[in-house]
Design a protein around this motif. Structure first.
Motif, mmCIF file in Angstrom:
data_model
loop_
_atom_site.group_PDB
_atom_site.id
_atom_site.type_symbol
_atom_site.label_atom_id
_atom_site.label_comp_id
_atom_site.label_asym_id
_atom_site.label_seq_id
_atom_site.Cartn_x
_atom_site.Cartn_y
_atom_site.Cartn_z
ATOM 1 N N GLU A 68 41.389 11.342 53.319
ATOM 2 C CA GLU A 68 41.116 12.306 54.385
ATOM 3 C C GLU A 68 41.533 11.739 55.732
ATOM 4 O O GLU A 68 41.289 10.562 56.021
ATOM 5 N N TRP A 69 42.184 12.561 56.526
ATOM 6 C CA TRP A 69 42.464 12.229 57.919
ATOM 7 C C TRP A 69 42.554 13.520 58.706
ATOM 8 O O TRP A 69 43.012 14.550 58.224
ATOM 9 N N ALA A 70 42.062 13.463 59.934
ATOM 10 C CA ALA A 70 41.931 14.680 60.736
ATOM 11 C C ALA A 70 43.272 15.196 61.230
ATOM 12 O O ALA A 70 43.549 16.392 61.188
ATOM 13 N N GLY A 118 43.499 15.139 47.324
ATOM 14 C CA GLY A 118 42.074 14.987 47.581
ATOM 15 C C GLY A 118 41.574 13.571 47.518
ATOM 16 O O GLY A 118 40.362 13.328 47.426
ATOM 17 N N GLU A 119 42.487 12.591 47.595
ATOM 18 C CA GLU A 119 42.106 11.185 47.498
ATOM 19 C C GLU A 119 41.975 10.504 48.854
ATOM 20 O O GLU A 119 41.543 9.356 48.943
ATOM 21 N N LYS A 178 46.368 12.938 50.475
ATOM 22 C CA LYS A 178 45.501 13.981 51.027
ATOM 23 C C LYS A 178 45.623 15.267 50.224
ATOM 24 O O LYS A 178 44.621 15.947 49.966
ATOM 25 N N HIS A 229 42.473 2.635 53.207
ATOM 26 C CA HIS A 229 42.185 3.159 51.873
ATOM 27 C C HIS A 229 42.754 2.283 50.757
ATOM 28 O O HIS A 229 42.075 2.043 49.745
#
Length: 539
Positions: A301-303, A298-299, A295, A315
């Motif tokens: 995404e998770w909230a 930038g590879e 993350k 992923h």
């Protein structure tokens, strides 16, 4: 984020077909005819099944959510709760011989033999309430998050499907179905999570790259004594208290060891379970850190950190493997629920129904056990909408503290009860009842502290670090048990023969000594050495 492919669904379907086939075989070929077979699998399990069952009972989807989330957030000190392998070893060497000699089904039953019927009733009712309101609810909450992320269904659909399917094979097969399916689930979970760790490290550029990205200080599990959240000295004390309560006195875990055919197999099962207990550090915590690294680059995404593990899985894993790991995660959820369902059934039938109906037949007790499991399943289903409404995270974070308040009085009573024959029933009851009152007051004040005047005495009590409170609370429980016992009549040692260190006969000592050899000692020291190494490495 990738989605599950057709091959993934095939793998998931194949897994569940295999799971149901195992449960069906157990039900049809090894049908429970009496209470010992239904609740303790006939006390005939070998060490491998016992150890795998211990591991699977402990590892649930809350580990995937909570432990991986700890790795993805700034909560690395919580790693210490996954280094309780030394406590599992303690279960086999110290506690198990007393449990086996007493020939009990449940921990409340052991307390009755040591301290009287009042202690048994207390622990039975307390454990049932705690299991339904914490273990079942937390597992369903965490499972809802994982399954909704993996399968694209709603939280409610995933949680309901899993709790119903788990309930069916637990009700039908009893403990034997649980331990056999847990063995299968443990294997699937370990293989799947190990693959995720390996491929995740490859995607992140290796371990050194991970450490360079987050910085070595990020992976330091030891905070200063002045740290607001995790001061190391209170963390060590409190986690040890919780560890002994959970691994050595809790019905869900101890029931697995009691299924062993003898002390030797039970001890070896606990040692094997302790070895497996070391795996979550690498299977769940490290993937959480990897997810954070990806993350940061930038590879990925998770909230929220809670989504880190399933997001990493979707992923980096190829089709097929995603299905295997998804099956493993659902297996973890089902293992935890099955363990709680069966332990609740055992507690209710043996510690409550049998006390009220002492002449009940074996067949009737098995029927009542199945009904009790069904009731717990129903309560779990009714709890799902409540969890969903509270799914903002506060419930899960709050429940992580609860065990620090539950553990001290029970840990104190069991430890003192085994080590000293002078601790009597009045001391134990004073500790248990005053302990639950203090824990309830602390929890209530903690929830309502925002309405208090900051800086006041009551506010400071409510705001005290939970690790520090738990440690002082344990010292209070020990003091109450000792003081009350010293000022009241000593129990007749004939009634507690074999239940304390000083009342164990020479014959029983000889039998216990003959139940282990240098292999057991060496394996135990090996497990403990790994725990020490991990503590040093992450410092």
């Amino acid at each position: 984020m990738n989605t599950l492919a057709t091959l993934d669904w095939v793998v998931i379907a194949a897994y569940f077909a295999l799971l149901l086939a195992v449960a069906w075989y157990v039900v049809s070929k090894k049908k429970a005819e009496n209470s010992e077979d239904y609740f303790l699998a006939g006390r005939n399990m070998g060490w491998f099944v016992v150890g795998a069952s211990i591991f699977a009972s402990n590892i649930g989807s809350e580990h995937v959510v909570g432990l991986a989330g700890s790795g993805a957030a700034d909560k690395f000190p919580l790693l210490i709760y996954e280094l309780h392998a030394w406590v599992v070893v303690l279960l086999g060497w110290l506690f198990l011989p007393f449990y086996v000699r007493s020939n009990v089904f449940t921990m409340p039953e052991f307390l009755e033999k040591r301290f009287g019927s009042e202690a048994r009733w207390f622990l039975s009712l307390f454990s049932l309430a705690a299991y339904v309101l914490t273990k079942v609810s937390v597992t369903l909450y965490a499972g809802g998050i994982v399954i909704s992320t993996l399968l694209g269904v709603t939280f409610m659909q995933g949680a309901l499907a899993t709790v119903i399917l788990t309930g069916i094979y637990t009700v039908l097969g009893g403990m034997r179905a649980v331990v056999y399916t847990e063995t299968l689930q443990a294997i699937i979970l370990v293989i799947g999570a190990a693959m995720l760790t390996f491929l995740g490290l490859d995607a992140a550029g290796g371990w050194n790259s991970v450490v360079d990205t987050v910085g070595p200080e990020y992976m330091n599990m030891w905070r200063s004594m002045d740290d607001k959240d995790y001061p190391w000295h209170w963390l060590v004390l409190s986690s040890s208290i919780v560890g002994i309560w959970y691994w050595c006195t809790d019905q869900v875990i101890v029931q697995r060891v009691l299924t062993a055919k003898n002390i030797k197999e039970g001890r070896r099962g606990s040692i094997f379970g302790a070895f497996l207990k070391l795996m979550p550090v690498f299977l769940f915590l490290i993937p959480g850190v990897i997810a954070l690294v990806l993350k940061m680059r930038g590879e990925l995404e998770w909230a929220t950190p809670d989504r880190a593990f399933p997001a990493l899985m979707m992923h980096v894993l190829p089709a097929g493997l995603r299905g295997l790991v998804a099956a493993g995660l659902m297996a973890a959820l089902m293992s935890s629920l099955a363990s709680v369902f069966n332990s609740c059934s055992t507690l209710f039938t043996i510690d409550i129904y049998k006390k009220l109906k002492p002449d009940a037949s074996e067949k009737k007790m098995v029927q009542v056990g199945r009904i009790a499991t069904g009731v717990v399943v129903l309560l779990g289903i009714l709890w799902v909408p409540i969890i969903e409404r509270l799914a903002g995270g506060t419930l899960y974070e709050y429940l992580q503290n609860v065990q620090s308040y539950i553990a001290p009085p029970i840990t104190a009573v069991f430890l003192l009860g085994i080590f000293s024959s002078r601790i009597n029933n009045k001391g134990a009851l004073a500790t248990l009842f005053s302990g639950i009152i203090i824990a309830g007051i602390r929890l209530t004040l903690e929830v309502t502290k925002d309405s208090m005047t900051e800086g006041s005495l009551i506010y400071n009590f409510a705001d005290m670090n939970f690790l520090k409170f738990s440690s002082f609370f344990f010292l209070y429980c020990v003091a109450i048990a000792v003081i009350v016992s010293m000022f009241t009549k000593e129990q007749d040692k004939k009634n507690i023969a074999g239940l304390t260190l000083s009342t164990v006969s020479d014959e029983d000592k000889a039998k216990n000594k003959a139940s282990f050899n240098w292999i057991d000692i060496g394996a135990s020291l090996f497990v403990i050495s790994i725990v020490v190494w991990v503590m040093i490495y992450f410092s």
